[in-house]
Design a protein around this motif. Structure first.
Motif, PDB file in Angstrom:
ATOM      1  N   ILE A 268       0.845  -1.183   0.000  1.00 25.55           N
ATOM      2  CA  ILE A 268       0.000   0.000   0.000  1.00 25.55           C
ATOM      3  C   ILE A 268       0.886   1.240   0.000  1.00 25.55           C
ATOM      4  CG2 ILE A 268      -1.734   1.282   1.303  1.00 25.55           C
ATOM      5  CD1 ILE A 268      -2.233  -1.800   2.454  1.00 25.55           C
ATOM      6  N   ASN A 269       0.779   1.994  -1.082  1.00 27.56           N
ATOM      7  CA  ASN A 269       1.593   3.189  -1.218  1.00 27.56           C
ATOM      8  C   ASN A 269       0.689   4.404  -1.041  1.00 27.56           C
ATOM      9  OD1 ASN A 269       3.427   5.144  -1.849  1.00 27.56           O
ATOM     10  ND2 ASN A 269       3.989   4.319  -3.851  1.00 27.56           N
ATOM     11  N   VAL A 270       0.817   5.092   0.083  1.00 30.56           N
ATOM     12  CA  VAL A 270      -0.083   6.228   0.343  1.00 30.56           C
ATOM     13  C   VAL A 270       0.437   7.515  -0.280  1.00 30.56           C
ATOM     14  CG1 VAL A 270      -0.924   5.234   2.502  1.00 30.56           C
ATOM     15  CG2 VAL A 270       0.981   6.852   2.559  1.00 30.56           C
TER      16      VAL A 270
ATOM     17  N   ALA B  84       3.413  11.154   2.120  1.00 31.26           N
ATOM     18  CA  ALA B  84       2.444  11.642   3.098  1.00 31.26           C
ATOM     19  C   ALA B  84       2.624  10.847   4.394  1.00 31.26           C
ATOM     20  CB  ALA B  84       1.033  11.474   2.547  1.00 31.26           C
ATOM     21  N   GLU B  85       3.589  11.265   5.201  1.00 30.07           N
ATOM     22  CA  GLU B  85       3.968  10.428   6.346  1.00 30.07           C
ATOM     23  C   GLU B  85       2.914  10.375   7.441  1.00 30.07           C
ATOM     24  OE1 GLU B  85       6.061  12.617   4.888  1.00 30.07           O
ATOM     25  OE2 GLU B  85       7.259  11.105   3.864  1.00 30.07           O
ATOM     26  N   GLN B  86       2.171  11.473   7.628  1.00 36.69           N
ATOM     27  CA  GLN B  86       1.157  11.433   8.690  1.00 36.69           C
ATOM     28  C   GLN B  86       0.064  10.439   8.314  1.00 36.69           C
ATOM     29  OE1 GLN B  86       0.189  15.470  10.196  1.00 36.69           O
ATOM     30  NE2 GLN B  86       1.775  16.144   8.804  1.00 36.69           N
ATOM     31  N   THR B  87      -0.306  10.473   7.050  1.00 36.78           N
ATOM     32  CA  THR B  87      -1.285   9.498   6.569  1.00 36.78           C
ATOM     33  C   THR B  87      -0.700   8.091   6.604  1.00 36.78           C
ATOM     34  OG1 THR B  87      -2.613  11.012   5.277  1.00 36.78           O
ATOM     35  CG2 THR B  87      -2.485   8.772   4.448  1.00 36.78           C
ATOM     36  N   LEU B  88       0.570   7.982   6.260  1.00 39.20           N
ATOM     37  CA  LEU B  88       1.248   6.680   6.280  1.00 39.20           C
ATOM     38  C   LEU B  88       1.064   5.987   7.641  1.00 39.20           C
ATOM     39  CD1 LEU B  88       3.624   4.890   4.856  1.00 39.20           C
ATOM     40  CD2 LEU B  88       5.096   6.134   6.419  1.00 39.20           C
TER      41      LEU B  88
ATOM     42  N   VAL C 226      -2.689   5.344   8.476  1.00 38.32           N
ATOM     43  CA  VAL C 226      -3.172   4.199   7.696  1.00 38.32           C
ATOM     44  C   VAL C 226      -2.667   2.900   8.328  1.00 38.32           C
ATOM     45  CG1 VAL C 226      -2.829   2.973   5.490  1.00 38.32           C
ATOM     46  CG2 VAL C 226      -3.613   5.342   5.495  1.00 38.32           C
TER      47      VAL C 226
END
Lengths: 259, 315
Positions: B50-52, B55-59, B62
């Motif tokens: 899964i490549n978000v 976007a580290e906060q979302t990473l 997630v």
């Protein structure tokens, strides 16, 4: 529920009264008409997931969870008390029914996005709902997730924006405007609806309708901060001011007359 | 010179081995497929990579969400951005919420030496070590890396795996199993103890050999488990050898050495010196930078001699 949450806040001498009153109709609609959750089995794999990203409105969540059977209504009296499991902001390790601990803004949508991806990967049919405040959309993490969720075509994810136009210190339009909010969501690839956030029937109809768009869904729910209590309604200073006993009595009278 | 290994290879090989057995395993990345060496993983299980996006906060969020959904996420990103930019997500979504996520900080320390301090990750142990309930593992070689991945996969809480890309020799026996809160005596000695983690362990061993030639017997402790900490072995070293020199590819503020110092001060005060980065590092290849700040084998030998030779402050 409005009376209960006001009483809880006055007893505890803390809480976010304005936001609690703006979001309570959304929470009530979710828990009583939409979500497939079971208070006797709060961790059931097949449950729908709900994330309250605007975690400062915990009293509205606790009140809803109490009315939905996740905790005794009397326990609301322990909100924010020493060692209570009803923290100022909701904690998933303490209270069954809370999916992830929230409080710092901009966390809910990324987590809900992960839950939705997990549902897709597992072939599960449960859905994820997340509520953010409109002021909270100023956090960049939301926009990261909006892109990501749209890219991943997460039609099992529903975001509800509690659009009350106020944040802690001012009107959102005076701080950082969100407009045109619906167009922005649409441009980010979301199926977007605008709805009256205090109209239970309208909320229920949208939240329950199957999403066949292949895109994540966003409801921009027009709300009024402090809805239901005339002297709190739409006033910046009531973000987390605590009503006096007299104000509580007046508010309860007003709610009684209205209902 | 013995053969050098990039521990990321052991990381992905073990991850793929586990992923083959357990379909719940997913890798989550912030466009860091290549630097996490997950190209092969993606080829085998495209839907489980899964490549978000960048976007580290979302990473990290997630990752927490995937755990909630019953999956086993390995969240991989350059350690500087994973821990720095998403620290609050690590705190609230992962650790405070006790989401079962493995955070893989790739290319930690000064692995990105030439890219400068924005890309160095010599603060990540300090930032993560304050979070109660987060296990932190810094493997020293490919064997320990593989063991750490297996351990983290089965762990009941969140784990931060700090992975380097700097070449290291193989130090440990293939039968090695990682145990949380366990330091290992790699070499015994009575005159002082060198405590090291990650890429500094083999330098510590080499320095101990040189010290032995000079008449000083150094105990060498490999300390892969920064949290929980092996206080018993640290206190034993303090009491039995009377001097501790810590070596880490990290700032001297708040890292492994600080953790050791906290235990020593509380239970068995002894002479101590913390070696690591005292400032933002200059630019340069990782091994050059380690030498530059005094952690060459000769530099360690010199510091050890001085530590043991220093008179105690008069009471």
């Amino acid at each position: 529920m409005r009376g209960t949450l006001l009483t809880t806040i006055v007893n505890a001498k803390m809480g976010h009264v304005g936001g609690d009153l703006s979001v309570i109709d959304i929470l009530g609609t979710l828990y009583f008409s939409v979500l497939r959750v079971d208070p006797t089995d709060p961790h059931a794999e097949s449950r729908d997931r709900f994330v309250l990203s605007k975690g400062h409105c915990s009293v509205a969540l606790y009140t809803t969870l109490a009315y939905a059977g996740f905790l005794p209504i009397e326990e609301l009296a322990s909100f924010a008390a020493p060692l209570s499991r009803l923290n100022g902001h909701p904690c998933n390790r303490k209270l069954p029914g809370v999916e992830t601990s929230t409080g710092p803004l901009g966390h809910g949508l990324p987590v809900a996005t992960g839950i939705a991806i997990g549902g897709k990967l597992s072939g599960a049919d449960w859905r994820v709902f997340v509520v953010v405040g409109d002021g909270e959309l100023q956090e960049g993490s939301n926009w990261e997730s909006m892109m990501s969720a749209a890219h991943q075509r997460l039609d099992n994810l529903t975001l509800i924006v509690d659009r009350n136009h106020l944040q802690q210190g001012d009107r959102t339009s005076a701080v950082t405007s969100m407009e045109p909010l619906a167009e922005r969501f649409a441009a980010f690839g979301w199926e977007t609806h605008e709805v009256d956030g205090h109209d239970h029937a309208a909320l229920e109809s949208l939240l329950s309708s199957p999403n066949t768009s292949g895109r994540p869904r966003c409801l921009i729910a027009a709300t009024v901060k402090g809805q239901g209590v005339s002297f709190i309604r739409d006033r910046v200073e009531w973000h987390h001011k605590v009503p006096s006993r007299e104000q509580l009595a007046a508010a309860l009278d007003e709610l009684e007359v209205a209902s | 010179m013995s053969e050098l290994f990039d521990c990321r290879d052991a990381f992905v090989a073990t991850l793929e081995e586990l992923a083959e057995q357990d379909p719940r395993i997913v890798a989550v990345v912030n466009d860091s497929i290549g630097s996490s060496k997950l190209t092969g993983f993606r080829q085998r299980w495209p839907e489980r990579l899964i490549n978000v996006g960048i976007a580290e906060q979302t990473l990290v969020g997630v990752g927490a969400g995937l755990a909630n959904a019953g999956l086993k996420p390995f969240v991989c990103a350059a350690s500087c951005f994973l821990t720095g930019r998403a620290l609050e997500q690590i705190k609230a979504d992962i650790v405070y919420s006790q989401a079962q996520v493995v955070l893989c900080g790739i290319s930690s320390g000064v692995a990105y030496g030439e890219l400068g301090p924005t890309h160095h990750s010599i603060e990540d142990l300090a930032w993560t070590r304050v979070l109660p309930g987060l296990e932190i593992i810094v493997p020293a070689d490919p064997v320990e890396t593989a063991a750490a991945v297996r351990y983290a996969y089965a762990a009941e809480g969140p784990v931060f795996l700090r992975l380097s890309r700097v070449g290291v020799p193989r130090l440990l026996d293939q039968r090695y199993r990682y145990e949380p809160g366990r330091a290992h005596v790699l070499r015994d000695g009575a005159d002082l103890t060198l405590i090291a983690c990650g890429v500094m362990v083999h330098r510590a061993l080499e320095a101990a050999e040189r010290l032995s030639d000079l008449g000083l017997e150094a105990r060498v402790l490999n300390l892969p488990s920064i949290a929980p900490l092996d206080r018993r072995e640290i206190v034993r070293a303090a009491q039995q050898t009377g001097a501790i020199l810590t070596l880490e590819e990290h700032s001297v503020r708040g890292g492994m050495g600080s953790a050791v110092a906290e235990a020593v001060v509380a239970e068995a005060p002894c002479r101590m010196k913390l070696m690591g980065f005292e400032d933002f590092a200059p630019t340069g290849e990782a091994n050059f930078l380690l030498d530059h700040v005094g952690m060459s084998v000769i530099g360690i030998v010199d510091a050890a001699q001085r530590l043991v030779g220093e008179p105690l402050v008069a009471k």
